[in-house]
Enzyme design. Structure first.
Site, PDB file in Angstrom:
ATOM      1  N   ASN A 249       5.415  -5.416  30.998  1.00 38.30           N
ATOM      2  CA  ASN A 249       5.428  -5.479  29.413  1.00 38.30           C
ATOM      3  C   ASN A 249       7.654  -6.213  29.650  1.00 38.30           C
ATOM      4  OD1 ASN A 249       8.228  -3.257  29.963  1.00 38.30           O
ATOM      5  ND2 ASN A 249       6.189  -2.064  30.350  1.00 38.30           N
ATOM      6  N   ASP A 317       1.118   2.500  30.149  1.00 41.22           N
ATOM      7  CA  ASP A 317       0.252   3.391  29.881  1.00 41.22           C
ATOM      8  C   ASP A 317      -1.072   3.306  30.509  1.00 41.22           C
ATOM      9  OD1 ASP A 317       1.587   3.996  28.131  1.00 41.22           O
ATOM     10  OD2 ASP A 317       1.471   2.822  26.391  1.00 41.22           O
ATOM     11  N   LYS A 378       5.842  12.350  19.041  1.00 37.69           N
ATOM     12  CA  LYS A 378       5.859  12.055  20.113  1.00 37.69           C
ATOM     13  C   LYS A 378       6.500  13.467  20.521  1.00 37.69           C
ATOM     14  CE  LYS A 378       5.681   7.976  21.565  1.00 37.69           C
ATOM     15  NZ  LYS A 378       6.127   6.970  21.569  1.00 37.69           N
TER      16      LYS A 378
END
Ligand code: C5P
Length: 436
Positions: A249, A317, A378
């Site tokens: 990423n 993830d 979260k």
């Protein structure tokens, strides 16, 4: 002698490597700071420097053997290991660290290290291949897991003619690390000058944060995290698909590294677990480089216990279900190879559930929309104390500016948009307040 380490007692163990000569300079600098230095010279160390030199520089007797009847009667080795404020091993050779990691006590140095109840700093120096050897990597992870601070060696040309990491850090950098471990942030700037001469910078204040805007309350109070171990993750992770391809990423690691620098300036012992990034290690920070989420997870576990965890890393993830041993080839048929993904461990959520959970756990959330709503969700889902949210639609990942929102059970505090170093300093100040 300018006295910033006045009467702090340092037990300095000198191992057997060519870098031992730099330990003489270290003794000189520590004495200049007013520290009381007692040297222990290993059998190997005595091949490189003499007890006479160290005694003259330290102005103290030098200890060389377990089997010294006179010393043992006057002061037993247990007492020697306990009367110090800090034990420093410099240079810490591969052999010495292997014996420390294994709990071996077969000479005076290793016996003292096993018997001590004081913090220990190891300053490694060795050949680059020895440094990278899996046995050394394993031993260092064990030592760090046992609470020993292990400095990162410098990169560069070595006495053996090879090049790479393994050089002893400069003595002045070691003095700074010692000052930090003694909770004496103030000594670092004068230690850097090495002369005790006055500088423009007031040594009672931390160095100003580079690029920081003056934000009210954004500069952490010096020493406000002294004695605390702060564990930080930063950067992306790379998840291999085959030997040449990986999933990644856009995280640059800049915000996490700035937070590590701010925490070190505030006097904390900082362990920074970094994914693949192109950034220098901030001063006084112990850095552990990893590549994948699973390696990051293991490194976090090995670094515990910690007082505070700040999980800034953009952990992938998902990873590829299997890593191909060889490069996946295009066969010309137009067929696309299937890429099966599996979920990575959630490091933050696991840490929150761990029985070694730090007292304060801070997660980060990079969101492109509904930033605060996602952050609140979260907070609950992960079990963190705080989630620090930033809008990556407004500020692209990898940029220099961040607008942070600190979301806790009590509410939200939104910081102004700041350079990352200033945002880090503001966050560290709030963390220090929270755990005071
Ligand atoms: O779930 P999400 O990735 O948005 O959560 C972000 C927070 O969780 C960050 O603090 C990040 O470091 C952490 N995280 C983690 N392990 C993962 C995914 C995210 O620790 N596998």
């Amino acid at each position: 002698m300018n006295g910033t380490m006045n009467s702090r007692r340092i037990l300095l163990i000198i191992g057997g490597g060519i870098a031992a000569y730099k330990a003489c300079e270290l003794v000189r600098l520590l004495r200049k700071q007013g520290a009381d230095v007692t040297c222990v010279l290993t059998e190997g160390g005595a091949h490189f420097v003499t007890a006479m030199t160290l005694a003259a520089l330290s102005e103290n007797p030098v200890h060389t053997t377990l089997w010294d009847l006179k010393n043992e009667v006057e002061m037993g080795h247990i007492q020697l290991s306990r009367q110090a404020d800090l034990v420093v091993v410099c240079p810490a050779t591969a052999d010495l660290m292997a014996r420390m990691a294994g709990g071996i006590a077969n000479d005076l140095a290793t016996t003292l290290l096993l018997a001590t109840d004081k913090p220990v700093l190891a300053v490694p120096a060795m050949n680059v291949r020895m440094w990278h050897h899996p046995a050394t990597v394993r031993n260092i992870a064990t030592l760090r897991g046992d609470g020993v601070s292990v400095m990162e060696p410098d990169d560069g040309a070595m006495a053996c003619g090879e090049f790479g990491p393994g050089r002893l850090p400069e003595p002045i950098a070691i003095v700074e690390e010692i000052a930090r471990m003694l909770g004496l942030c103030a000594s670092t700037s004068s230690a850097r000058s090495g002369s005790g001469e006055s500088t423009d910078h007031d040594p009672a204040r931390p160095e100003p944060v580079e690029g920081a805007e003056p934000v009210e309350g954004a500069e952490p109070v010096e020493g406000c995290l002294a004695g605390k171990h702060v564990l930080i993750t930063a950067g992306p992770t790379h998840e291999p698909i085959d030997p040449v391809r990986y999933i990644a990423n856009r995280s640059s690691g800049k915000q996490g590294f700035a937070i590590a620098a701010a925490a070190a300036r505030a006097g904390a012992r900082v362990t920074l677990i970094a994914g693949p990034v192109n950034l220098d290690t901030p001063q006084g920070v112990t850095r552990i480089d990893v590549e994948t989420a699973r390696q990051m997870s293991a490194a976090v576990e090995a670094a515990l216990p910690a007082d505070v965890a700040i999980m800034v890393a953009a952990v992938a993830d998902w990873r590829s279900a299997g890593e191909a041993a060889q490069k996946i080839k295009k066969d010309g048929s137009g067929q696309v190879p299937p890429l099966q993904l599996v979920e990575n461990p959630d490091i933050l959520a696991s840490l929150c559930q761990s029985d070694r959970r730090p007292a304060l756990v801070v997660g980060f959330a990079a969101e492109t929309n509904d930033v605060l709503d996602h952050a609140r969700a979260k907070l609950l889902r992960k079990g963190a104390d705080w989630i620090v949210a930033n809008d990556v639609a407004t500020h692209a990942m990898g940029g220099e500016i961040n607008g942070l929102h600190i979301v806790t059970a009590a509410g939200v505090e939104s910081l102004p948009e700041l350079p990352k170093a200033a945002a880090a300093a503001a966050l560290i100040e709030r963390i220090a307040d929270a755990i005071a």
